[in-house]
Design a protein around this motif. Sequence first.
Motif, PDB file in Angstrom:
ATOM      1  N   ILE A   1       0.811   7.145   3.012  1.00  0.00           N
ATOM      2  CA  ILE A   1       0.620   8.395   3.389  1.00  0.00           C
ATOM      3  C   ILE A   1       0.962   9.114   3.868  1.00  0.00           C
ATOM      4  CG2 ILE A   1      -1.093   9.561   5.311  1.00  0.00           C
ATOM      5  CD1 ILE A   1      -2.457   7.471   5.524  1.00  0.00           C
TER       6      ILE A   1
ATOM      7  N   HIS B   1      -6.957   5.211   7.546  1.00  0.00           N
ATOM      8  CA  HIS B   1      -6.074   6.076   7.896  1.00  0.00           C
ATOM      9  C   HIS B   1      -6.382   7.065   6.947  1.00  0.00           C
ATOM     10  CE1 HIS B   1      -4.658   3.859  11.095  1.00  0.00           C
ATOM     11  NE2 HIS B   1      -5.375   2.820  11.238  1.00  0.00           N
ATOM     12  N   LEU B   2      -6.769   7.083   5.940  1.00  0.00           N
ATOM     13  CA  LEU B   2      -6.201   7.882   3.934  1.00  0.00           C
ATOM     14  C   LEU B   2      -7.419   8.670   4.409  1.00  0.00           C
ATOM     15  CD1 LEU B   2      -4.845   9.064   2.329  1.00  0.00           C
ATOM     16  CD2 LEU B   2      -6.037   7.580   0.927  1.00  0.00           C
TER      17      LEU B   2
ATOM     18  N   THR C   1       0.944  -1.477  -0.316  1.00  0.00           N
ATOM     19  CA  THR C   1       0.218   0.055   0.031  1.00  0.00           C
ATOM     20  C   THR C   1       0.738   1.094   0.022  1.00  0.00           C
ATOM     21  OG1 THR C   1      -1.446  -1.281   1.722  1.00  0.00           O
ATOM     22  CG2 THR C   1      -2.070   1.255   1.097  1.00  0.00           C
TER      23      THR C   1
ATOM     24  N   ARG D   1       1.413  12.829  -0.954  1.00  0.00           N
ATOM     25  CA  ARG D   1       0.605  12.292  -1.417  1.00  0.00           C
ATOM     26  C   ARG D   1      -0.997  12.592  -1.070  1.00  0.00           C
ATOM     27  NH1 ARG D   1      -2.130   6.312   0.347  1.00  0.00           N
ATOM     28  NH2 ARG D   1      -3.606   5.943  -1.216  1.00  0.00           N
ATOM     29  N   LEU D   2      -0.880  13.649   0.294  1.00  0.00           N
ATOM     30  CA  LEU D   2      -1.803  14.484   0.472  1.00  0.00           C
ATOM     31  C   LEU D   2      -2.314  15.190  -0.166  1.00  0.00           C
ATOM     32  CD1 LEU D   2      -1.884  13.799   4.817  1.00  0.00           C
ATOM     33  CD2 LEU D   2      -3.259  12.437   3.055  1.00  0.00           C
TER      34      LEU D   2
ATOM     35  N   LEU E   1     -12.776   8.222  -1.980  1.00  0.00           N
ATOM     36  CA  LEU E   1     -12.051   7.605  -1.370  1.00  0.00           C
ATOM     37  C   LEU E   1     -13.655   7.073  -0.702  1.00  0.00           C
ATOM     38  CD1 LEU E   1     -10.509   6.847   0.242  1.00  0.00           C
ATOM     39  CD2 LEU E   1      -9.407   8.757   1.620  1.00  0.00           C
TER      40      LEU E   1
ATOM     41  N   THR F   1      -7.095   0.608   5.522  1.00  0.00           N
ATOM     42  CA  THR F   1      -5.912   1.790   4.881  1.00  0.00           C
ATOM     43  C   THR F   1      -6.680   2.237   4.283  1.00  0.00           C
ATOM     44  OG1 THR F   1      -4.465  -0.363   4.225  1.00  0.00           O
ATOM     45  CG2 THR F   1      -4.673   1.806   3.015  1.00  0.00           C
ATOM     46  N   ASP F   2      -7.619   2.912   4.097  1.00  0.00           N
ATOM     47  CA  ASP F   2      -9.123   3.436   3.481  1.00  0.00           C
ATOM     48  C   ASP F   2      -8.675   4.417   4.716  1.00  0.00           C
ATOM     49  OD1 ASP F   2      -8.212   3.353   0.498  1.00  0.00           O
ATOM     50  OD2 ASP F   2     -11.384   1.893   0.043  1.00  0.00           O
TER      51      ASP F   2
END
Length: 69
Positions: free
Chosen positions: A5, A41-42, A2, A9-10, A21, A38-39
């Motif tokens: 972050i 946390h993003l 993965t 990326r942000l 998302l 994972t999503d």
Amino acid sequence: MTASITPERLAAFDEAMAAELARRLEEDDYPSPFDGLTDWHLMRALAIHRPELARPYVHLVDQEPFDED
């Protein structure tokens, strides 16, 4: 593997990416629980660092308001 972050990326996120998302999180149809996490946390990182993008989807983060003190 993965993608991490990162601030870059942000910064690259736009409204369409945030909506995608959020769609994945709402559908909650992941091959494994770790993919959903994972999503999540993003989205949480977006809520902290890019709140203007995450504001419509803050209900998906489902957390108390954070206090950085």
